[in-house]
Design a protein around this motif. Structure first.
Motif, PDB file in Angstrom:
ATOM      1  N   ALA A   1     -12.538 -16.356  -7.321  1.00 33.06           N
ATOM      2  CA  ALA A   1     -11.369 -15.178  -7.438  1.00 33.06           C
ATOM      3  C   ALA A   1     -10.013 -15.982  -7.134  1.00 33.06           C
ATOM      4  CB  ALA A   1     -11.679 -14.055  -6.467  1.00 33.06           C
ATOM      5  N   LYS A   2      -8.883 -15.442  -7.640  1.00 32.46           N
ATOM      6  CA  LYS A   2      -7.802 -16.043  -7.499  1.00 32.46           C
ATOM      7  C   LYS A   2      -6.624 -14.938  -6.695  1.00 32.46           C
ATOM      8  CE  LYS A   2      -7.547 -19.619 -11.058  1.00 32.46           C
ATOM      9  NZ  LYS A   2      -6.994 -19.931 -12.203  1.00 32.46           N
ATOM     10  N   LEU A   3      -5.746 -15.292  -5.870  1.00 25.17           N
ATOM     11  CA  LEU A   3      -4.903 -14.462  -5.247  1.00 25.17           C
ATOM     12  C   LEU A   3      -3.921 -14.199  -6.210  1.00 25.17           C
ATOM     13  CD1 LEU A   3      -3.586 -13.632  -2.478  1.00 25.17           C
ATOM     14  CD2 LEU A   3      -2.307 -15.612  -2.640  1.00 25.17           C
ATOM     15  N   VAL A   4      -3.700 -12.877  -6.248  1.00 22.39           N
ATOM     16  CA  VAL A   4      -2.612 -12.164  -7.242  1.00 22.39           C
ATOM     17  C   VAL A   4      -1.735 -11.233  -6.642  1.00 22.39           C
ATOM     18  CG1 VAL A   4      -4.503 -11.949  -9.001  1.00 22.39           C
ATOM     19  CG2 VAL A   4      -4.199 -10.102  -7.410  1.00 22.39           C
ATOM     20  N   GLY A   5      -1.538 -11.069  -5.396  1.00 22.99           N
ATOM     21  CA  GLY A   5      -0.433 -10.546  -4.616  1.00 22.99           C
ATOM     22  C   GLY A   5      -0.963 -10.168  -3.304  1.00 22.99           C
ATOM     23  N   HIS A   6      -0.070  -9.324  -2.639  1.00 30.58           N
ATOM     24  CA  HIS A   6      -0.180  -8.791  -1.341  1.00 30.58           C
ATOM     25  C   HIS A   6       0.562  -7.532  -0.911  1.00 30.58           C
ATOM     26  CE1 HIS A   6       3.274 -11.479  -0.320  1.00 30.58           C
ATOM     27  NE2 HIS A   6       2.508 -12.408  -0.917  1.00 30.58           N
ATOM     28  N   THR A   7       0.199  -6.755  -0.197  1.00 30.24           N
ATOM     29  CA  THR A   7       0.743  -5.486   0.038  1.00 30.24           C
ATOM     30  C   THR A   7       0.134  -4.785   1.378  1.00 30.24           C
ATOM     31  OG1 THR A   7       1.102  -3.427  -0.902  1.00 30.24           O
ATOM     32  CG2 THR A   7      -1.007  -4.211  -1.151  1.00 30.24           C
ATOM     33  N   SER A   8       1.099  -4.140   1.896  1.00 26.82           N
ATOM     34  CA  SER A   8       1.015  -3.120   3.170  1.00 26.82           C
ATOM     35  C   SER A   8       1.066  -1.830   2.538  1.00 26.82           C
ATOM     36  CB  SER A   8       1.906  -3.413   4.135  1.00 26.82           C
ATOM     37  OG  SER A   8       1.897  -4.987   4.818  1.00 26.82           O
ATOM     38  N   ASN A   9       1.323  -1.371   1.368  1.00 29.35           N
ATOM     39  CA  ASN A   9       1.634   0.007   0.844  1.00 29.35           C
ATOM     40  C   ASN A   9       0.052   0.522   0.441  1.00 29.35           C
ATOM     41  OD1 ASN A   9       1.901   2.035  -0.889  1.00 29.35           O
ATOM     42  ND2 ASN A   9       3.762   1.348  -1.290  1.00 29.35           N
ATOM     43  N   PRO A  10      -0.097   1.759   1.382  1.00 30.89           N
ATOM     44  CA  PRO A  10      -1.779   2.310   1.046  1.00 30.89           C
ATOM     45  C   PRO A  10      -1.860   2.877  -0.474  1.00 30.89           C
ATOM     46  CG  PRO A  10      -0.640   2.841   3.132  1.00 30.89           C
ATOM     47  CD  PRO A  10       0.568   2.258   2.046  1.00 30.89           C
ATOM     48  N   LEU A  11      -0.730   3.231  -1.089  1.00 31.01           N
ATOM     49  CA  LEU A  11      -0.960   3.715  -2.368  1.00 31.01           C
ATOM     50  C   LEU A  11      -0.890   2.614  -3.370  1.00 31.01           C
ATOM     51  CD1 LEU A  11       1.851   6.894  -2.614  1.00 31.01           C
ATOM     52  CD2 LEU A  11      -0.769   6.898  -2.455  1.00 31.01           C
ATOM     53  N   ARG A  12      -0.336   1.569  -3.267  1.00 34.82           N
ATOM     54  CA  ARG A  12      -0.567   0.541  -4.119  1.00 34.82           C
ATOM     55  C   ARG A  12      -1.973  -0.166  -3.973  1.00 34.82           C
ATOM     56  NH1 ARG A  12       0.058  -3.714  -7.289  1.00 34.82           N
ATOM     57  NH2 ARG A  12      -0.265  -5.892  -6.436  1.00 34.82           N
ATOM     58  N   LEU A  13      -2.467  -0.022  -2.609  1.00 31.23           N
ATOM     59  CA  LEU A  13      -3.771  -0.753  -2.436  1.00 31.23           C
ATOM     60  C   LEU A  13      -4.977   0.343  -2.963  1.00 31.23           C
ATOM     61  CD1 LEU A  13      -5.252  -3.030  -0.855  1.00 31.23           C
ATOM     62  CD2 LEU A  13      -5.482  -1.263   1.073  1.00 31.23           C
ATOM     63  N   ALA A  14      -4.638   1.662  -2.892  1.00 29.32           N
ATOM     64  CA  ALA A  14      -5.479   2.706  -3.832  1.00 29.32           C
ATOM     65  C   ALA A  14      -5.468   2.476  -5.267  1.00 29.32           C
ATOM     66  CB  ALA A  14      -4.953   4.177  -3.200  1.00 29.32           C
TER      67      ALA A  14
END
Length: 323
Positions: free
Chosen positions: A207-220
């Motif tokens: 797998a490759k890194l495509v981004g990062h987030t702390s937003n629960p909705l984006r994660l969902a």
């Protein structure tokens, strides 16, 4: 009875997931501020995309791969329910630094996570440099929902198979496992060494890194229906194996009452015998498979025989409707 349990579980999952999907879409529509996905380094969760590949060589050749998404979570900043806490992982791994969990998060009420891995470091600098101290594997079987967690050395380790992960595999194999420290990419590979079938099965995640987030909705949104897709691929490939006349095996709990204790005994015997064989390197009568096993265990901490022969390993019983 198990077929009825499976149908009941699938029906409950479909109803729950459909309802929660509607709620998720409504929340996304109402959200005024959108997470860009490229975010800042402050994101507590790294997002990975890649592929899982399985390759079986015996008794019938069978290979497949499918796309997958994973999250790498900093457990000190974002504890996850139904998983170890960062403090628990540090205690188990005997480490003192960050703990990152690679997993597929639950989506719209459903979780399907064949393998999660805790990466345990001794310091923040080690985490930045990719210098792993210890890993903890968290393996869950389908459809029973049993779970086993055990420690392993990330460079490579050999573990006596502790869980019935497939009705097309017996419990006699050993898992050769390796996990590189996650960075811009990650790699995990598990191969099965069997006393009669040899090294007959390999599963790998790239797998490759495509981004990062702390937003629960984006994660969902990123992981919407990801567990469902993994489950669908598992059942589809099981059907294909069955059509190839690969023998279907009952769960070992119906055959051996204390199969978990048997797995612990085999793991202890495996590690002890390899320690003995490492001390007898002058013996030229060893088989190539034995040499391979001991080369794997050469990576294990050599401080003492005690450190080699003891492994932390615990199980969780099957969940409803299999309990």
């Amino acid at each position: 009875m198990e077929a009825l349990c499976l149908l009941a579980s699938l029906a409950a999952t479909l109803v729950t997931s459909a309802f929660q999907s509607v709620l998720l879409f409504l929340r996304l529509l109402l959200q005024r501020r959108h997470d860009s996905g490229c975010g800042s380094a402050a994101g507590a969760t790294l997002l990975y995309e890649g592929r899982v590949r399985h390759s079986r060589r015996r008794p019938a050749a069978h290979a497949f791969e499918y796309p997958v998404r994973y999250a790498l979570v900093d457990l000190d900043r974002l504890p996850l329910p139904d998983h170890l806490s960062a403090d628990d992982a540090r205690r188990i791994a005997s480490t003192s630094g960050p703990v990152h969990l690679l997993t597929i998060p639950k989506s719209v009420g459903y979780e399907q996570n064949p393998l999660s891995i805790y990466y345990c470091y001794n310091s923040a600098e080690q985490a930045q440099d990719g210098e792993l101290r210890m890993c903890i594997a968290e393996v869950t079987n389908t459809p029973w929902g049993e779970r086993v967690m055990f420690t392993f050395q990330p460079e490579s380790d050999l573990v006596a198979k502790p869980l019935h992960v497939s009705p097309f595999m017996d419990m006699l194999g050993n898992w050769s496992i390796r996990a590189d420290a996650p960075g811009d990419s990650l790699y995990v590979v598990i191969s099965v060494q069997h006393p009669t079938l040899g090294n007959y099965f390999t599963a790998a995640l790239h797998a490759k890194l495509v981004g990062h987030t702390s937003n629960p909705l984006r994660l969902a949104a990123f992981f919407w229906l990801m567990p469902h897709k993994v489950a669908a691929w598992i059942y589809w490939e099981a059907l294909r194996l069955w059509l190839k006349n690969v023998k279907f095996l009952d769960h070992p709990r119906y055959l051996i009452q204390n199969y978990r204790n048997e797995a612990l005994k085999r793991d202890l015997e495996l590690r002890s015998s390899c320690r003995f064989l490492q001390k007898q390197k002058a013996n030229n009568q060893r088989s190539s498979s034995t040499n391979e096993t001991c080369e794997i265990l050469n990576h294990i901490d050599n401080k003492s025989d005690e450190s080699v022969t003891k492994r932390w390993c615990v199980w969780r019983d099957a969940q409803w409707p299999w309990s």
